[in-house]
Write a protein that holds these residues in place. Structure first.
Motif, PDB file in Angstrom:
ATOM      1  N   SER A   1      46.872 -32.487 -37.446  1.00  0.00           N
ATOM      2  CA  SER A   1      45.858 -32.569 -38.620  1.00  0.00           C
ATOM      3  C   SER A   1      44.315 -32.538 -38.353  1.00  0.00           C
TER       4      SER A   1
ATOM      5  N   SER B   1      49.068 -26.380 -34.817  1.00  0.00           N
ATOM      6  CA  SER B   1      48.801 -25.759 -36.148  1.00  0.00           C
ATOM      7  C   SER B   1      48.048 -26.853 -36.842  1.00  0.00           C
ATOM      8  N   ASP B   2      47.084 -26.649 -37.631  1.00  0.00           N
ATOM      9  CA  ASP B   2      46.584 -27.575 -38.447  1.00  0.00           C
ATOM     10  C   ASP B   2      47.529 -27.597 -39.834  1.00  0.00           C
ATOM     11  N   GLN B   3      47.591 -28.929 -40.069  1.00  0.00           N
ATOM     12  CA  GLN B   3      48.380 -29.262 -41.236  1.00  0.00           C
ATOM     13  C   GLN B   3      47.576 -30.094 -42.288  1.00  0.00           C
TER      14      GLN B   3
END
Length: 326
Positions: free
Chosen positions: A232, A169-171
């Motif tokens: 990220s 998941s992109d943070q």
């Protein structure tokens, strides 16, 4: 520059330093008229126009040009060193072109802060590079020259594929961190007498590795790429790298820029999806353009990804004062 454009100019500078984009409070009358026409447009007709615009698949013209130029610049260093032809010596941090000094602006700043005085030998090389990037747009360096940007693009593709498969998941983080890191590295050089950032800069590490051969420092670059793939998206370029901020400031008044035209835009947002710095494309959001033609902010890397993907040609490269002549 009228009041609306002046307000946007300073807004874009603030955004470059980390402030979040805001909905504009002042919009020109002609832009308001276009916004109103778009709100009143027949949805069926708009959908038909969108489908027609997408009939011709977009190419990667600017990406291919950019990759070719980036590889050519970096390989020029390699060839010059390997065959000892002494045309281009050094690396991207500091070099000599046919004996003429060229110094990366951020590297020069680090050196002068570390030595606590202006070094005469750096002045000419710094001034030359400053003039080049003021003309071309400072952050053009990031997408058209920086080797880390090149490898990070492939890491980004892997990240997006893994995110689509729900493997990662992109943070997102605060863009203001980049300004803080710029200050931290500057004070570190001033306080220690050592160019701290140069020791960990993936740009310098990759440039030297290409020219002189790989070293253990590449493990740091690999760790950065792994972080971007798994945690990220494009974290180093977006949230840390002071080089990008330095060149962004340099390119504030650059004549080379990307121009957005409101009239033909369908506001689909494909351009923001491919952009390294999507905050500069906030103007393409429906109702956000302050004029019928808007220049993207100084944090734009001029990579051309948005130009390639736009189905209506609403985003194009522009040269101030020459666009009507060319």
């Amino acid at each position: 520059m009228n009041k609306v454009h002046q307000a946007r100019f300073f807004e874009q500078i603030a955004i470059m330093f980390g402030r979040g984009p805001k909905k504009p409070t002042e919009i020109t009358e002609r832009a308001q008229q276009v916004h109103e026409l778009k709100r009143m447009a027949n949805k069926v007709e708009v959908r038909a126009a969108i489908l027609k615009a997408h009939e011709k698949p977009h190419g990667n013209t600017w990406r291919n040009r950019r990759w070719a130029f980036l590889l050519a610049v970096n390989l020029f260093f390699v060839v010059s060193f390997y065959f000892d032809i002494q045309i281009l010596e050094g690396s991207l941090s500091a070099s000599r072109l046919i004996g003429f000094h060229l110094i990366d602006l951020n590297s020069a700043l680090q050196v002068m802060l570390a030595h606590k005085h202006i070094i005469v030998n750096l002045v000419i090389g710094t001034a030359t590079v400053l003039a080049i990037w003021m003309l071309l747009g400072g952050r053009t360096f990031c997408s058209w020259v920086c080797p880390y940007h090149f490898v990070a693009e492939f890491a980004e593709k892997l990240h997006l594929w893994m995110a689509k498969k729900k493997l990662v998941s992109d943070q997102p983080m605060s863009r203001g961190l980049r300004t803080w890191f710029w200050a931290i590295f500057a004070f570190a050089a001033l306080g220690t007498g050592y160019t701290v950032f140069e020791a960990i800069s993936p740009t310098g590490i990759l440039s030297r590795a290409l020219i002189y051969g790989p070293g253990l420092a590449l493990l740091w670059v690999a760790a950065l790429l792994l972080f971007e793939v798994t945690f990220s998206r494009r974290a180093w370029c977006r949230y840390v790298c002071p080089i990008g901020l330095t060149y962004g400031v340099v390119g504030i008044v650059s004549p080379v820029r990307v121009k957005y035209t409101l009239q033909g835009c369908f506001h689909e947002g494909d351009c923001k999806k491919v952009c390294l710095v999507p905050h500069v494309l906030e103007t393409v959001v429906k109702g956000r353009a302050v004029d019928t033609e808007v220049i993207l902010g100084p944090d734009c890397t001029r990579c051309g990804a948005c130009v390639d993907v736009c189905p209506t040609g609403s985003l194009k490269f522009d040269i101030k004062g020459l666009s009507k002549i060319l």
